[in-house]
Design an enzyme around this catalytic site. Structure first.
Site, mmCIF file in Angstrom:
data_model
loop_
_atom_site.group_PDB
_atom_site.id
_atom_site.type_symbol
_atom_site.label_atom_id
_atom_site.label_comp_id
_atom_site.label_asym_id
_atom_site.label_seq_id
_atom_site.Cartn_x
_atom_site.Cartn_y
_atom_site.Cartn_z
ATOM 1 N N GLU A 320 34.950 44.996 27.874
ATOM 2 C CA GLU A 320 36.036 45.800 28.457
ATOM 3 C C GLU A 320 36.483 46.891 27.482
ATOM 4 O O GLU A 320 36.669 46.626 26.285
ATOM 5 C CB GLU A 320 37.198 44.854 28.776
ATOM 6 C CG GLU A 320 38.474 45.506 29.239
ATOM 7 C CD GLU A 320 39.609 44.498 29.346
ATOM 8 O OE1 GLU A 320 40.633 44.838 29.966
ATOM 9 O OE2 GLU A 320 39.474 43.379 28.801
ATOM 10 N N LYS A 386 39.541 48.011 37.957
ATOM 11 C CA LYS A 386 40.168 46.689 37.961
ATOM 12 C C LYS A 386 41.257 46.619 39.023
ATOM 13 O O LYS A 386 42.106 47.507 39.114
ATOM 14 C CB LYS A 386 40.749 46.386 36.573
ATOM 15 C CG LYS A 386 41.242 44.954 36.412
ATOM 16 C CD LYS A 386 41.688 44.702 34.979
ATOM 17 C CE LYS A 386 42.118 43.255 34.772
ATOM 18 N NZ LYS A 386 42.580 43.009 33.383
ATOM 19 N N CYS A 436 37.940 41.069 32.650
ATOM 20 C CA CYS A 436 38.829 40.173 31.914
ATOM 21 C C CYS A 436 39.491 39.124 32.801
ATOM 22 O O CYS A 436 38.840 38.274 33.388
ATOM 23 C CB CYS A 436 39.860 41.011 31.156
ATOM 24 S SG CYS A 436 40.780 40.072 29.908
#
Length: 566
Positions: A320, A386, A436
């Site tokens: 990330e 995300k 994540c």
């Protein structure tokens, strides 16, 4: 294990439950034991090997301890104490992000962890309180009218009580994973990836696994107490031990659940699809504090450029925000080197960077935490934004700006990506990516597979856990990723900044991993799959529907109601 009988004093059959309850206040050490049991339950999670068996024993102790309580209030306090012990010892690593990297004063960071753990403990407290009502707990006596000299029980475990415990527990965990964007970390199903109930994961998901765990624990306690009570009453009656036969049945049912859980992995819900992929997962071990400095950013970009182009593979994945700049501001040498390498070697590359939109006035708006993909021979760039953002990390909840101001981390509000986004194609193999924290929400990953026009056969998680240091958070997150593989029947690839970078097959087994806090690449070959597990098809709907129906049935037809009507 403590005897649930309230006292040895003789009472007449006409004594009411309320009288007994008022005369039996639980000592404070009762709640201390519940708290210690919750703390011990943290040991069942990674990195403890085969912690699922330990968790089953601890849940049996927890349920037995609940049977000592005398009403919904004491049950809720017992559940809350258990939960607080579990959470404060299980997510203490949040202190590292707030104090070590956020610069928050140690007392404030410690207090924040305690307060957050108290909030999380509300959900097991709620589950225990709901169980108390729906199991008829403390609303019915267990005295035998033929034996008036026996003391009355505030609660004796029953079949509907066991199902009520499992159902209330599952709903409580689902609520914890949903309310205020959710925090399902330490869901009780996770230790079962190496436990007896792993086989239920592709059928009912992590919350369903927790439901089965709680049911088995409650049935074991029910059997133990029933057999113990049968021996006592048999001695008093000086008769046959026919009651002991009924005591064995719940225990046999619990063992049957264990056997089914061990046999279910023999069923295959998905099948291999497309050619296997060679994969390189990169771990740069870039120090977190360097990502805020100009020199550190340049060093990170140079390092990942060298790691990406050092060796070809079908798929190369960075962590990330490995490239900690806006995608439109990528250094020309990096962009050119990666594109040329992809075209020459046939390598598809996924790298983490910051997304955003530049207005005609030159302003950058709608920042996103994103992954960008480059495929050989194509000028198009894949982008994943995300969707499930981290509170206080990627957006500031309303009314909490003051809390963020206590830390010296440059945080802001990111824009959210769509709930379902197209997969990244690697040699005709669709790859579903997430970033994540997103992989702790199994229902969202399942939905992304189920609702996609091109269902993915491989899962990829790109993450940066450097915020939490070399703590149990790294192993816990790997365990969570293994559950996602079990639920979906798909391999999971994890590229992390500091660890744990790993490859997991479709059966939840770790194919390989890198040592945390080292620089390196993990080279593996993975086989994608196709088809839907029952969990991908129905998500959490199955366990929620069953749980609500069982709780409603227990509340409406349980022994408490029968006693009031009798």
């Amino acid at each position: 294990m403590a005897d649930p009988i309230t006292s040895r004093s003789r009472r007449g059959a006409g004594d009411t439950d309320a009288q007994i309850t008022r005369g039996r206040a639980l000592p404070r050490w009762h709640y201390l034991v519940a708290l210690l049991a919750g703390a011990a339950n943290t040991l069942s999670f990674a990195p403890t090997p085969h912690g699922g068996w330990l968790e089953l024993a601890i849940f049996a102790l927890f349920f037995a301890w609940l049977t000592r309580t005398t009403g919904w209030k004491s049950a809720a306090l017992t559940g809350g104490a258990f939960g607080f012990g579990n959470f404060v010892t299980g997510v203490w690593w949040l202190y590292v992000s707030m104090h070590d990297y956020g610069g928050m004063a140690a007392p404030l960071a410690g207090a924040a962890v305690v307060l957050f753990s108290l909030y999380l403990a509300v959900y097991p407290a709620l589950a225990a309180g709901v169980w108390s009502f729906c199991a008829g707990h403390a609303r019915h006596g267990a005295a035998d009218d033929r034996l008036p000299r026996l003391p009355r029980l505030p609660f004796a475990p029953t079949w509907h009580g066991a199902f009520a415990f499992a159902s209330a527990w599952a709903i409580g965990e689902w609520l914890r994973g949903t309310v205020f964007t959710g925090f399902p970390w330490l869901a009780s199903g996770y230790p079962q990836v190496d436990g007896p109930f792993a086989g239920f994961a592709p059928v009912v998901g992590v919350y369903g696994v927790g439901w089965v765990l709680a049911l088995a624990a409650a049935l074991l306690v029910q059997s133990w107490i029933a057999l113990r009570s049968a021996r006592r009453t048999t001695g008093l009656r000086n008769g046959s031990a026919t009651g002991s036969g009924n005591g064995f049945v719940p225990g046999v049912a619990a063992i049957a659940l264990i056997v089914v859980g061990l046999l279910l992995p023999l069923a295959h819900w998905t099948t291999p699809a497309n050619a296997p992929l060679t994969v390189r997962l990169l771990q740069g071990d870039v120090k977190q504090e360097m990502k805020f400095e100009e020199a550190g950013m340049r060093a990170a970009i140079d390092q990942y450029q060298q790691m990406i182009t050092s060796k070809p593979a079908d798929l190369i994945v960075t962590p990330e925000t490995a490239i900690p700049v806006l995608a439109q501001q990528l250094p020309a040498p990096f962009a050119s080197a990666v594109r040329t390498f992809s075209d020459k070697t046939g390598s598809a590359i996924l790298f983490g960077a910051i997304g955003g939109t530049i207005t005609p006035q030159g302003q950058v708006v709608d920042y996103t935490n994103s992954l960008f993909g480059v495929t050989p021979g194509s000028r198009d760039v894949y982008r994943y934004d995300k969707h499930h953002l981290v509170p206080f990390g990627e957006f500031v909840p309303w009314g909490f700006r003051w809390f963020v101001n206590l830390m010296s981390i440059p945080l802001g509000d990111f824009a959210r990506g769509a709930p379902v986004q197209k997969p990244f194609l690697v040699h005709n193999q669709p790859v579903s990516v997430d970033i994540c924290y997103e992989d702790i929400f199994g229902e969202e990953i399942a939905r992304n597979i189920h609702d996609s026009d091109t269902p993915a056969g491989v899962l990829v998680n790109s993450t940066n856990l450097a915020w939490f240091g070399d703590t149990i958070a790294l192993d816990q997150h790997l365990q969570i990723a293994r559950m996602r593989s079990l639920e979906t029947g798909r391999p999971m690839l994890r590229a992390t900044n500091t660890g744990t970078t790993a490859a997991i097959d479709a059966d939840g087994r770790v194919l390989g991993r890198l040592k945390p806090y080292t620089i390196g690449s993990l080279d593996v070959t993975v086989q994608g799959t196709s088809g839907n597990t029952p969990y991908v098809t129905s998500g959490n709907n199955t366990v929620l529907a069953v749980s609500v129906l069982l709780l409603a049935f227990g509340f409406a037809f349980g022994p408490g109601l029968r006693r009031r009507r009798g």
